[in-house]
Enzyme design. Structure first.
Site, PDB file in Angstrom:
ATOM      1  N   HIS A  12      65.593  37.808  92.826  1.00 42.82           N
ATOM      2  CA  HIS A  12      66.716  36.617  91.706  1.00 42.82           C
ATOM      3  C   HIS A  12      67.971  36.556  92.098  1.00 42.82           C
ATOM      4  O   HIS A  12      68.000  37.232  93.235  1.00 42.82           O
ATOM      5  CB  HIS A  12      66.803  37.668  90.650  1.00 42.82           C
ATOM      6  CG  HIS A  12      67.539  39.309  91.083  1.00 42.82           C
ATOM      7  ND1 HIS A  12      68.841  39.565  90.710  1.00 42.82           N
ATOM      8  CD2 HIS A  12      66.780  40.801  91.753  1.00 42.82           C
ATOM      9  CE1 HIS A  12      68.910  40.762  91.631  1.00 42.82           C
ATOM     10  NE2 HIS A  12      68.283  41.061  91.195  1.00 42.82           N
ATOM     11  N   GLU A  92      62.210  45.958  88.394  1.00 42.86           N
ATOM     12  CA  GLU A  92      63.102  47.310  90.037  1.00 42.86           C
ATOM     13  C   GLU A  92      62.468  48.398  89.607  1.00 42.86           C
ATOM     14  O   GLU A  92      62.099  49.160  89.108  1.00 42.86           O
ATOM     15  CB  GLU A  92      64.513  46.221  89.999  1.00 42.86           C
ATOM     16  CG  GLU A  92      65.424  47.138  91.031  1.00 42.86           C
ATOM     17  CD  GLU A  92      65.077  46.523  92.522  1.00 42.86           C
ATOM     18  OE1 GLU A  92      63.859  47.018  92.876  1.00 42.86           O
ATOM     19  OE2 GLU A  92      65.941  46.040  92.949  1.00 42.86           O
TER      20      GLU A  92
END
Length: 196
Positions: A12, A92
């Protein structure tokens, strides 16, 4: 890991928390202006190699920062922004009680855990969180779902263990691997190259 397919992996774009070095883990945070620019630039990197993305699977972690990055990437390719998969396996690494703290303060706030992490960065897990070893198991399960050429947006920790899985790296190698937000990793035939 199934061979014969190509995986384009983007972390990201920069978030407001990345910019101030606050630990995100699985907490949502928003893309900064720079992060939005990085996400849009991914389309420029991908277009020459995947064209309009016909036949490609597009999948992202469901956290805000990865969803926003994928939307901007797909917009840049001229695709419907929201027409992609979200997969919880791509979240994550979970930093447990460390999430929301600043990286610069964890040694003071969690001295014993900080020392334990330094002694075993791959196997250590914060209270309520995950180790890289656990994350590896999760990402290996995701890798087994690859059934065609894929564009994925996920996270820095995920990129490390995916490299471990795909390239056969040792645990000692992976925790310090770089996790850029302006390059795309290209996994193909047991090797990895970069776009950008």
């Amino acid at each position: 890991m199934k061979r014969g397919f190509t995986v384009y992996f983007a972390r990201h774009g920069q978030t407001t928390w990345n910019a101030i070095r606050r630990i995100q883990g699985q907490i949502n945070s928003e893309l900064s202006e720079r992060g939005q620019q990085q996400a849009s630039a991914y389309a420029t990197l991908l277009r020459p190699v995947i064209g309009e993305g016909t036949g490609y699977r597009f999948v992202a972690s469901p956290l805000n920062r990865t969803v926003a990055t994928m939307r901007l990437l797909r917009e840049g390719l001229g695709l419907e922004p929201d027409a992609f998969e979200r997969d919880d396996l791509l979240k994550e690494i979970h930093f447990g009680t460390w999430e929301g703290s600043m990286w610069g303060e964890v040694e003071t706030k969690f001295p014993e855990a900080f020392a334990a992490r330094a002694a075993d960065p791959y196997g250590w897990a914060p209270e309520g969180g995950e180790s890289y070893a656990l994350l590896y198991d999760r990402i290996a399960r995701w890798a087994d779902t690859i059934d065609r050429d894929t564009v994925v947006v996920s996270h820095g920790g995920v990129s490390r263990v995916l490299r471990q899985h795909w390239l056969g790296l040792s645990p000692a190698e992976i925790t310090e691997l770089k996790v850029p937000q302006d390059k795309i990793m290209v996994f193909r035939d047991g090797a990895m190259t970069w776009l950008g």
